[in-house]
Design an enzyme around this catalytic site. Structure first.
Site, PDB file in Angstrom:
ATOM      1  N   ARG A   1      12.989  -7.085  19.569  1.00 60.57           N
ATOM      2  CA  ARG A   1      13.401  -8.462  19.261  1.00 60.57           C
ATOM      3  C   ARG A   1      14.097  -8.775  18.096  1.00 60.57           C
ATOM      4  O   ARG A   1      14.379 -10.054  17.866  1.00 60.57           O
ATOM      5  CB  ARG A   1      12.734  -9.478  20.063  1.00 60.57           C
ATOM      6  CG  ARG A   1      11.457  -9.518  19.075  1.00 60.57           C
ATOM      7  CD  ARG A   1      10.331 -10.640  19.546  1.00 60.57           C
ATOM      8  NE  ARG A   1       9.201 -10.565  19.094  1.00 60.57           N
ATOM      9  CZ  ARG A   1       8.387 -11.332  19.263  1.00 60.57           C
ATOM     10  NH1 ARG A   1       8.710 -12.584  19.852  1.00 60.57           N
ATOM     11  NH2 ARG A   1       7.053 -11.364  18.766  1.00 60.57           N
TER      12      ARG A   1
ATOM     13  N   GLY B   1      13.157  -9.591  24.439  1.00 58.28           N
ATOM     14  CA  GLY B   1      13.988  -9.758  23.117  1.00 58.28           C
ATOM     15  C   GLY B   1      13.906 -10.994  22.467  1.00 58.28           C
ATOM     16  O   GLY B   1      14.466 -11.372  21.688  1.00 58.28           O
TER      17      GLY B   1
ATOM     18  N   ARG C   1      14.789 -13.927   9.076  1.00 63.94           N
ATOM     19  CA  ARG C   1      14.156 -13.372   7.891  1.00 63.94           C
ATOM     20  C   ARG C   1      14.736 -12.456   6.863  1.00 63.94           C
ATOM     21  O   ARG C   1      15.747 -12.166   7.186  1.00 63.94           O
ATOM     22  CB  ARG C   1      12.785 -12.431   8.305  1.00 63.94           C
ATOM     23  CG  ARG C   1      12.070 -12.695   9.771  1.00 63.94           C
ATOM     24  CD  ARG C   1      10.942 -11.961  10.191  1.00 63.94           C
ATOM     25  NE  ARG C   1      11.183 -10.696  10.462  1.00 63.94           N
ATOM     26  CZ  ARG C   1      10.191  -9.892  11.201  1.00 63.94           C
ATOM     27  NH1 ARG C   1       9.101 -10.570  11.149  1.00 63.94           N
ATOM     28  NH2 ARG C   1      10.403  -8.804  11.816  1.00 63.94           N
TER      29      ARG C   1
ATOM     30  N   ASP D   1       3.138  -0.402  12.408  1.00 64.67           N
ATOM     31  CA  ASP D   1       4.405  -0.874  12.457  1.00 64.67           C
ATOM     32  C   ASP D   1       4.622  -2.378  11.830  1.00 64.67           C
ATOM     33  O   ASP D   1       5.492  -2.882  11.735  1.00 64.67           O
ATOM     34  CB  ASP D   1       4.733  -0.816  13.847  1.00 64.67           C
ATOM     35  CG  ASP D   1       4.069  -1.627  14.862  1.00 64.67           C
ATOM     36  OD1 ASP D   1       2.773  -1.306  14.800  1.00 64.67           O
ATOM     37  OD2 ASP D   1       4.356  -2.690  15.525  1.00 64.67           O
ATOM     38  N   ASN D   2       3.340  -3.000  11.480  1.00 63.11           N
ATOM     39  CA  ASN D   2       3.408  -4.062  10.929  1.00 63.11           C
ATOM     40  C   ASN D   2       3.131  -4.070   9.170  1.00 63.11           C
ATOM     41  O   ASN D   2       2.838  -4.887   8.751  1.00 63.11           O
ATOM     42  CB  ASN D   2       2.325  -5.017  11.282  1.00 63.11           C
ATOM     43  CG  ASN D   2       2.975  -5.715  13.011  1.00 63.11           C
ATOM     44  OD1 ASN D   2       4.197  -5.346  13.115  1.00 63.11           O
ATOM     45  ND2 ASN D   2       2.142  -5.739  13.817  1.00 63.11           N
TER      46      ASN D   2
ATOM     47  N   ASP E   1       5.612  -9.593   9.596  1.00 65.59           N
ATOM     48  CA  ASP E   1       5.366  -9.780  10.862  1.00 65.59           C
ATOM     49  C   ASP E   1       4.192 -10.904  10.960  1.00 65.59           C
ATOM     50  O   ASP E   1       3.142 -10.579  11.387  1.00 65.59           O
ATOM     51  CB  ASP E   1       4.868  -8.502  11.814  1.00 65.59           C
ATOM     52  CG  ASP E   1       6.449  -7.786  12.092  1.00 65.59           C
ATOM     53  OD1 ASP E   1       7.387  -8.225  11.726  1.00 65.59           O
ATOM     54  OD2 ASP E   1       6.258  -6.696  12.942  1.00 65.59           O
TER      55      ASP E   1
HETATM   56  P1  AMP Z   1       4.450  -6.812  17.353  1.00 70.81           P
HETATM   57  O1  AMP Z   1       3.058  -7.015  17.956  1.00 70.81           O
HETATM   58  O2  AMP Z   1       5.251  -8.172  17.050  1.00 70.81           O
HETATM   59  O3  AMP Z   1       4.405  -6.105  15.944  1.00 70.81           O
HETATM   60  O4  AMP Z   1       5.378  -6.046  18.256  1.00 70.81           O
HETATM   61  C1  AMP Z   1       5.036  -4.594  18.500  1.00 70.81           C
HETATM   62  C2  AMP Z   1       6.361  -4.210  19.427  1.00 70.81           C
HETATM   63  O5  AMP Z   1       6.708  -4.756  20.459  1.00 70.81           O
HETATM   64  C3  AMP Z   1       7.465  -4.122  18.509  1.00 70.81           C
HETATM   65  O6  AMP Z   1       8.189  -2.802  18.667  1.00 70.81           O
HETATM   66  C4  AMP Z   1       8.345  -5.357  18.875  1.00 70.81           C
HETATM   67  O7  AMP Z   1       9.769  -5.177  18.584  1.00 70.81           O
HETATM   68  C5  AMP Z   1       7.805  -5.130  20.460  1.00 70.81           C
HETATM   69  N1  AMP Z   1       8.028  -6.690  20.934  1.00 70.81           N
HETATM   70  C6  AMP Z   1       7.298  -7.633  20.632  1.00 70.81           C
HETATM   71  N2  AMP Z   1       7.630  -8.965  21.402  1.00 70.81           N
HETATM   72  C7  AMP Z   1       8.805  -8.607  21.949  1.00 70.81           C
HETATM   73  C8  AMP Z   1       9.701  -9.185  22.957  1.00 70.81           C
HETATM   74  N3  AMP Z   1       9.623 -10.582  23.163  1.00 70.81           N
HETATM   75  N4  AMP Z   1      10.665  -8.493  23.512  1.00 70.81           N
HETATM   76  C9  AMP Z   1      10.955  -7.102  23.052  1.00 70.81           C
HETATM   77  N5  AMP Z   1      10.027  -6.555  22.405  1.00 70.81           N
HETATM   78  C10 AMP Z   1       8.954  -7.035  21.723  1.00 70.81           C
HETATM   79 MG    MG Z   2       5.758  -5.738  14.421  1.00 71.54          MG
END
Ligand code: AMP
Ligand code: MG
Length: 540
Positions: free
Chosen positions: A116, A149, A206, A283-284, A293
């Site tokens: 997203r 997204g 960002r 990934d963060n 993140d």
């Molecule tokens: P995060 O927990 O925010 O680090 O996200 C982990 C993964 O989930 C990453 O690949 C993000 O891009 C994906 N992600 C989180 N929220 C969404 C969303 N609302 N739509 C699509 N992908 C998401």
């Molecule tokens: Mg992330």
């Protein structure tokens, strides 16, 4: 072709100068359909932001506008809102979503990627440095998996405010340029309890030197795509670590050593200010040692090393405050593993990894010395003082930020033997239960303060110097969880003024700003168990 698929219009934003290194030097996903899939042997997929219904600009950071080269008047233009809500592009932009993987909660999760987030392109900032602009919440990409997204207003306010607050606290972080609502409604099950509801959609822009994470390397190694791993390393060395010299297995080790070092420094800062990231998956983790993140993060109110803000983390508390250094080390080990096929040997990476904890400890001990107003923590009595300090903080519900800030007001000219309850009065405010300060805990506080006075004497720092040192290490204002929540509550009622005021106050977190004393006070009782104030979910 549906209207939403039509290419976005280009509008002028004169201040921005683009030089897209990531998307021009690395290879793109050859597939151009924006469908969810596994993307092989590519660093990113070109994808446009999804149009939004009726974007509205809620806030900008004036410092970040300056850095990227946008004037205040341009920031007030309709074009700015269109571009930074994902409704239009400007010349030089090359929108794309990056491919990366990651370890989540200790397990390999495979391909994740910008699900997203959409990188708009790299600008050459006013100081000559390259800065990637990235919209978070700009619509689906090939990496969206089952997500929409999108991002919601509450999480976007939290990211916007916290990035800027962290920067002004002196904590390495990605920055936030702008915050827009989209006019679209976004469905979220905030507590994962089967009660989804519509929320206001929002987009944050960002800014960082790059958004490359540990996971960008891990994905290639996990797939045995060593050519791509080496290309990414070469790109990173040439563009982001040029001082290390020509790309080679040796420079890859040096790169890792530097990532470990900057990560250690970042975590020491987190521990200094009481920040809990909440979801330290690989990934963060930024390769620049930046906090990245902002999701279910939280700030320590009452000191508790076991606290995690993330409801998903409640069972195992992997991401608890006290575990952040160990998790960073674990994450670095995953990055080291990913680099092995390019370095061809394990030992030099292991040596660099082994240096992480000692490096963290030395940063931490330097910062703790400043927090206590001592010249160093090298002698035994200072070390014992710190150990006893944490026992004291654990013994009663004590506000961490207030405790350290008010410690400045302890009169260190007092003879340790003559210290009384009067001497420790400045600390009263840090206690959540008055009965603790006035009751059982008082003896412990007094004993500790006596030791503190002794160590402080040996340290021999002048009163003025001590106060200045402590004021610079112990913020008065942090983005307490309940403050962010109050700003969100107001914004949900169309009042963005508290977000603006917080942004302003948090610009000078070490200054007294007496008009805002109420924002430096303990978490109020109503916030003790209110969602958003004490517990947060990943839903955002
Ligand atoms: P995060 O927990 O925010 O680090 O996200 C982990 C993964 O989930 C990453 O690949 C993000 O891009 C994906 N992600 C989180 N929220 C969404 C969303 N609302 N739509 C699509 N992908 C998401
Ligand atoms: Mg992330």
């Amino acid at each position: 072709m549906a209207l939403t698929d039509q290419p976005l219009e280009f509008v002028p934003l004169r201040g921005l100068r683009f030089d897209n290194r990531f998307s021009s030097q690395l290879s793109a996903d050859p597939e151009i359909e924006n469908t969810v899939r596994q993307v092989q042997k590519s660093f990113f997929s070109r994808v446009q932001p999804t149009r939004t219904a009726s974007p509205k600009l809620l806030a900008t950071s004036k410092e970040v506008l300056d850095i990227v080269g946008i004037s205040q008047s341009e920031a007030s233009s309709e074009y700015f809102t269109q571009v930074f809500s994902g409704n239009a592009l400007t010349d030089g932009m090359d929108p794309h979503a990056a491919c990366y993987g990651g370890h989540q909660f200790g397990n390999w999760a495979g391909q994740l990627g910008d699900g997203r987030a959409i990188n708009l392109g790299e600008v050459v900032g006013t100081e000559g440095e390259h800065l990637m602009l990235q919209l978070k919440g700009a619509g689906r990409t090939p990496y969206s998996r089952s997500g929409d997204g999108r991002a919601v207003l509450r999480s976007s306010i939290r990211e916007f405010l916290c990035s800027e607050a962290m920067f002004h606290l002196g904590v390495p972080t990605t920055r936030a340029l702008s915050l827009c609502t989209t006019g679209d409604q976004v469905m979220r099950d905030m507590f994962y309890d089967g009660n989804p509801a519509y929320e206001t959609g929002a987009v944050v822009c960002r800014v960082a030197p790059s958004f490359i994470r540990f996971g960008n390397f891990e994905i290639f190694t996990s797939r045995g795509q060593i050519d791509e791993l080496e290309k990414l390393l070469k790109f990173v060395i040439e563009n982001h670590y040029p001082h290390l010299g020509e790309p080679s297995p040796e420079t890859y080790v040096e790169f890792f050593r530097e990532v470990a070092q900057t990560t250690a420094e970042m975590i020491a800062h987190w521990q200094r200010v009481g920040y809990v990231h909440g979801v330290m998956n690989t990934d963060n983790m930024s390769i620049h040692g930046l906090t990245i993140d902002y999701g279910p993060y939280g700030w320590i109110d009452n000191y508790d090393a076991d606290w995690t803000p993330n409801t998903t983390d409640r069972a195992h508390r992997r991401y608890r405050f006290g575990n952040q250094p160990a998790v960073a080390q674990w994450n670095l080990a995953q990055l080291a593993n990913a680099l092995v096929p390019a370095v061809h040997e394990v030992d030099p990476l292991q040596t660099a990894l082994d240096a992480f904890m000692p490096t963290f400890n030395s940063y931490w001990s330097e910062m703790m010395a400043s927090k206590l107003g001592l010249s160093s923590l090298t002698n035994e009595s200072a070390k014992e003082l710190v150990t006893e300090l944490f026992t004291l903080l654990d013994s009663a519900e004590t506000d961490m930020t207030i405790f350290f800030r008010r410690l400045i007001d302890i009169d260190t000219s007092t003879d340790p033997e003559l210290a009384t309850t009067e001497t420790i009065l400045p600390l009263e405010e840090a206690y959540y239960k008055p009965s603790d300060f006035h009751g059982d805990t008082q003896g412990l506080i007094l004993n500790w303060v006596k030791r503190y006075l002794q160590v402080s004497r040996i340290s021999g720092i002048e009163a003025d110097e001590r106060a200045a040192m402590m004021k610079a290490a112990n913020p008065k204002f942090v983005l307490r969880n309940y403050l962010a929540q109050l700003a969100i509550d107001a914004a949900d009622n169309d009042d963005i003024s508290m977000t603006h005021q917080l942004l302003d106050v948090l610009r000078n977190p070490y200054d007294e700003q007496p008009d805002y004393d109420h924002w430096a006070s303990k978490r109020p009782d109503w916030a003790r168990s209110r969602p958003g104030c004490s517990m947060l979910s990943c839903s955002s």
